[in-house]
Every structure is written in structure tokens, then in C-alpha cells.
Design an enzyme around this catalytic site. Structure first.
Site, PDB file in Angstrom:
ATOM      1  N   GLY A 196       0.789  -1.258  -0.039  1.00  0.00           N
ATOM      2  CA  GLY A 196      -0.079   0.089   0.148  1.00  0.00           C
ATOM      3  C   GLY A 196       0.739   1.353  -0.098  1.00  0.00           C
ATOM      4  O   GLY A 196       0.413   2.099  -0.733  1.00  0.00           O
ATOM      5  N   THR A 197       2.028   1.345   0.723  1.00  0.00           N
ATOM      6  CA  THR A 197       2.690   2.530   0.681  1.00  0.00           C
ATOM      7  C   THR A 197       3.323   2.860  -0.424  1.00  0.00           C
ATOM      8  O   THR A 197       3.304   4.179  -0.932  1.00  0.00           O
ATOM      9  CB  THR A 197       4.055   2.117   1.789  1.00  0.00           C
ATOM     10  OG1 THR A 197       3.411   1.855   3.131  1.00  0.00           O
ATOM     11  CG2 THR A 197       4.913   3.440   1.860  1.00  0.00           C
ATOM     12  N   CYS A 224       2.920   2.203  12.823  1.00  0.00           N
ATOM     13  CA  CYS A 224       3.776   3.304  12.564  1.00  0.00           C
ATOM     14  C   CYS A 224       3.549   4.171  13.586  1.00  0.00           C
ATOM     15  O   CYS A 224       4.487   4.385  14.473  1.00  0.00           O
ATOM     16  CB  CYS A 224       3.783   3.825  11.259  1.00  0.00           C
ATOM     17  SG  CYS A 224       2.846   2.857   9.984  1.00  0.00           S
ATOM     18  N   GLN A 262      -7.368  -0.405   4.362  1.00  0.00           N
ATOM     19  CA  GLN A 262      -8.205  -1.013   5.405  1.00  0.00           C
ATOM     20  C   GLN A 262      -9.633  -1.436   5.025  1.00  0.00           C
ATOM     21  O   GLN A 262     -10.010  -2.359   5.623  1.00  0.00           O
ATOM     22  CB  GLN A 262      -8.203   0.065   6.480  1.00  0.00           C
ATOM     23  CG  GLN A 262      -8.015  -0.415   7.773  1.00  0.00           C
ATOM     24  CD  GLN A 262      -7.151  -1.378   8.166  1.00  0.00           C
ATOM     25  OE1 GLN A 262      -7.374  -2.803   8.508  1.00  0.00           O
ATOM     26  NE2 GLN A 262      -5.724  -1.028   8.239  1.00  0.00           N
ATOM     27  N   SER A 292      -3.295  -3.638  -0.025  1.00  0.00           N
ATOM     28  CA  SER A 292      -2.072  -4.124   0.594  1.00  0.00           C
ATOM     29  C   SER A 292      -2.573  -5.742   0.814  1.00  0.00           C
ATOM     30  O   SER A 292      -3.682  -5.884   1.395  1.00  0.00           O
ATOM     31  CB  SER A 292      -1.657  -3.572   1.993  1.00  0.00           C
ATOM     32  OG  SER A 292      -1.137  -4.250   2.433  1.00  0.00           O
ATOM     33  N   ASN A 307      -7.492   3.493   9.486  1.00  0.00           N
ATOM     34  CA  ASN A 307      -7.029   2.304   9.939  1.00  0.00           C
ATOM     35  C   ASN A 307      -6.905   2.612  11.422  1.00  0.00           C
ATOM     36  O   ASN A 307      -6.970   1.259  12.044  1.00  0.00           O
ATOM     37  CB  ASN A 307      -5.431   2.210   9.497  1.00  0.00           C
ATOM     38  CG  ASN A 307      -4.808   3.550   9.522  1.00  0.00           C
ATOM     39  OD1 ASN A 307      -5.243   4.476   8.823  1.00  0.00           O
ATOM     40  ND2 ASN A 307      -3.731   3.450  10.244  1.00  0.00           N
TER      41      ASN A 307
END
Ligand code: PLP
Length: 382
Positions: free
Chosen positions: A74-75, A329, A184, A204, A154
Site C-alpha cells: 500500500g505504501t 507506525c 483497510q 495491500s 486504519n
């Protein structure tokens, strides 16, 4: 403690891999391990698996196969779509509209765009975590290159009105790109990209029972943006790098299984979450974030008044239960959540939240079991 005795309620951070996903990964690595870009029989096998997976995945999301590019997660997809339209942009007044509650992958990319000198608007949300459509529309003008609003948060699970936003954006500007991070949302929602009216999306693998390090970038065929990774000619020359075919096959298998069982699975997840929240609310001084608005079935973000979330998280871990403070994170960095800040949660309560997230591996009775562990832990702290 045996491994299976550990109660895992951190599916929003990562789900365990589904058995079918494991099998697809192993099968592809053993039978079609060759480079999918090569020119021999074993490469063709890998290429066939890659394209079959792409077809299935595209079909699931109502997209054309050529609108699907495989990424490292996803990033990467978020970085790609947010940053690249601003590279060498002739219009120095180009603007980006996003929200203050996006995942760090979008926020970090937006801050980078801002550092290049472009105007970035970070839209706030109300106290329940919902972004007002008019707040977005008010910031859009003829210089707006991209609007990026996540489908569901998320940390809280709160859902945004993506279809209504896209309809409103279409009325103003047919050319801007509307991107949505659906990473998400995809865990418990069936999504059709074109039906939603978005031009790009990030997905993701490890949020749906697939592998980590594999993701999907949906980019509508109407939109052209420069490549993010340069090198080989893979993925229709859009993304260089040897394709992780086993990862893609595994993601595709996970998605297929999720799709087949989604209705039943969501029912189970929701029942466990309801049992969990009910017991907690009946016994402790808590608030459930997003309780009165649309929220993903699998996420429960709870504010425990007078309790420090870090201490409670450690106590739960010691009792055999894994949860998190919000985004993986953010919890690693121990910073107050930017999402809760945007929701105007007061400073004295902002570090009293924990996220409990259910998922495909959740078992009947886990909600009650989890609630009892929380009650024991909180009482032990008082
Ligand atoms: N976007 C959202 C909403 C997420 O929850 C996550 C993962 O936590 C990401 C993006 C990043 O995805 P990945 O871990 O595949 O890079």
C-alpha cells in the site's frame, strides 16, 4: 503459553496468512519460480500465473486487467500516485487536497509534495472522524491535481462517503485524479473502483490474509502518470522490477477466499466485536470511537478514561492478548495519534486509546474472552 492460546486482535496491522494463500505461494515458487519476463517455458508458466491473477483481481474490483499494477504494498501505491503528478509539473501552482487523518503513507507523500513548494490542503474531520464533503469541495480549484481521501481509517475504522465525494468532484472538474487509500476498507468491504468513481486506489496484501510486501495500484485507464520505479520494462512499462509472482498468486488466492466467505466472515467478526464492546461498556468508563457513524466491522478503537494505553497494552500482552495503540507506525514512534488529534480528542485522553481489530482468524467467543482479559487487566491497574 502455546502459540494458539495467544489472542490476536491486531488484524488491522497485519492478518495471519490464509492457508490457501500459503499454498498458492509455495506452489508458484516450486512450479513457476522463473522470471516472468523471460523467454522460455518456465517463464511463460510464471507469466501465465501472473496474468491469471491479474484478471481475477481486476474482475473482483470491477476494473480492467490493464488498470492493475502490482506493487510492494500500500505504501508504494500511495507514494506513486501522490508524488508523481508533481514531478516536473509545468504548473507550479498545482495543488493537492488530502485529509489530516490519512495513513502515514499518504501524509508523508503529501508533506514531500509540500516540501517541493506545491500547495497542499489537509482537510480536518468532525469529532466522530468523518470528513465533510463541502470541506473538500471548498479547497478544489482549477489547479487541483489530485484529491486523496482514504475510504476508511486504519485507527478508528470510520468510513468516508467516497462515492458522494467522487460525484461532487466530477461536477467541478472532470480531469483531476481522485485517489482513495482502500487498504483497510478492503478487509471487510466489497469494492468496485469504477462504481465508486475513483481514478486510483492503493491495496495491500497483508490486510486480507495475503502476504506482506505485495500490493496493488489501481489506476483508471483514463489517467496517465509517470512511473515511480525505473529500470526493466515490467508491468506494461509502468513499474520496473522483477514481479513477485508468488506473492501476487498468494494475494489473489487470499482475495478469492475472502470474497467467497465475506458475508459469513463479516457476520462473525461483527458479532464478536459487538459482544466485546458491550461487555466493556457495561463494566468500564469508556467511549467507543465512531460508534454513531459508519464504521468498518473489524475495528474497535476504545478510549479508557484514566488509563494510559501503553500500560494497558503491555498488561494485555502479558495476559496473552495482542492489540495496538492505533497505526503500527504511530505506536512504534509513541507519538499521540494524528487521527485522534484531528478528531479533537483532548490532550489528557489522547493516550488512553487502544485499537482492537478482529479478522478472518477470529474465533467464536474471542470477543467475550478479550473483554474479560481487558476487565481483569484494567482492574489490576486501578
Ligand atoms: N494505508 C493504510 C490505511 C494502512 O492501514 C496501511 C498499513 O498499515 C498502509 C496504507 C500501508 O500498507 P503496506 O503495509 O502494504 O505498505
Amino acid at each position: 503459553m502455546k502459540k494458539n492460546d495467544y489472542l490476536y486482535l491486531d488484524h488491522a496491522a497485519s492478518t495471519p496468512m490464509r492457508e490457501v494463500a500459503f499454498e498458492a505461494y509455495k506452489r508458484t515458487e516450486s512450479e513457476a519460480f522463473a522470471n516472468s519476463a523471460g523467454g522460455h517455458e518456465l517463464s511463460r508458466r510464471a507469466k501465465n500465473i501472473l496474468e491469471e491473477s491479474r484478471d481475477k483481481i481486476a474482475n473482483h474490483f470491477g476494473a480492467a486487467p490493464k488498470e492493475i499494477t502490482f506493487t510492494s504494498g500500500g505504501t508504494e501505491a500511495d507514494n506513486w500516485i501522490i508524488k508523481m503528478p508533481f514531478i516536473n509539473n509545468q504548473n507550479k501552482n498545482a495543488e493537492l487536497v488530502t485529509s489530516a487523518i490519512e495513513h502515514e503513507a499518504v501524509l508523508g507523500s503529501a508533506e514531500w509534495v509540500e516540501s517541493l513548494g506545491y500547495k497542499v490542503h489537509f482537510i480536518g474531520c468532525d469529532n466522530a472522524g468523518v470528513i465533510k464533503i463541502e470541506d473538500i469541495i471548498n479547497q478544489v480549484n482549477s489547479n487541483t491535481e489530485i484529491v486523496s481521501i482514504m475510504m476508511a481509517n486504519n485507527e478508528t475504522g470510520v468510513i468516508q462517503p467516497i462515492k458522494e465525494i467522487s460525484q461532487n468532484l466530477k461536477k467541478i472538474d472532470q480531469n483531476l485524479i481522485f485517489h482513495s487509500d482502500v487498504v483497510q476498507a478492503v478487509a471487510t468491504t466489497k469494492i468496485d473502483f469504477h462504481e465508486l468513481g475513483i481514478q486510483s486506489a492503493a491495496i495491500s496484501g497483508h490486510k486480507i490474509g495475503g502476504p506482506k510486501g505485495v500490493g496493488i495500484m489501481f489506476l483508471s485507464s483514463e489517467v496517465k502518470i509517470p512511473s515511480f520505479l525505473h529500470g526493466g520494462k515490467q508491468e506494461l512499462e509502468r513499474r520496473a522490477g522483477t514481479v513477485n509472482v508468488s506473492g501476487v498468486a498468494s494475494l489473489s488466492a487470499a482475495l478469492e477466499e475472502q470474497q467467497t466467505h465475506m458475508e459469513l466472515q463479516n457476520k462473525k467478526i461483527l458479532k464478536e466485536r459487538e459482544d466485546f464492546e458491550q461487555i466493556i461498556k457495561n463494566n468500564l468508563d469508556v467511549s467507543v470511537v465512531g460508534e454513531v457513524v459508519d464504521r468498518l466491522d473489524h475495528i474497535s478503537n476504545i478510549q479508557f478514561k484514566g488509563i494510559h494505553s501503553e500500560t494497558l497494552m503491555v498488561a494485555l500482552d502479558l495476559q496473552g492478548m495482542g492489540v495496538s495503540r492505533g497505526s503500527a507506525c504511530a505506536s512504534g514512534a509513541q507519538k499521540p495519534s494524528h487521527v485522534l488529534q484531528a478528531m479533537n480528542v483532548s490532550d489528557d485522553l489522547i493516550n488512553s486509546h487502544l485499537r482492537f481489530s478482529f479478522g478472518w482468524s477470529t474465533q467464536k467467543g474471542d470477543g467475550t474472552k478479550a473483554a474479560n482479559i481487558v476487565l481483569t487487566s484494567v482492574r489490576g491497574m486501578q
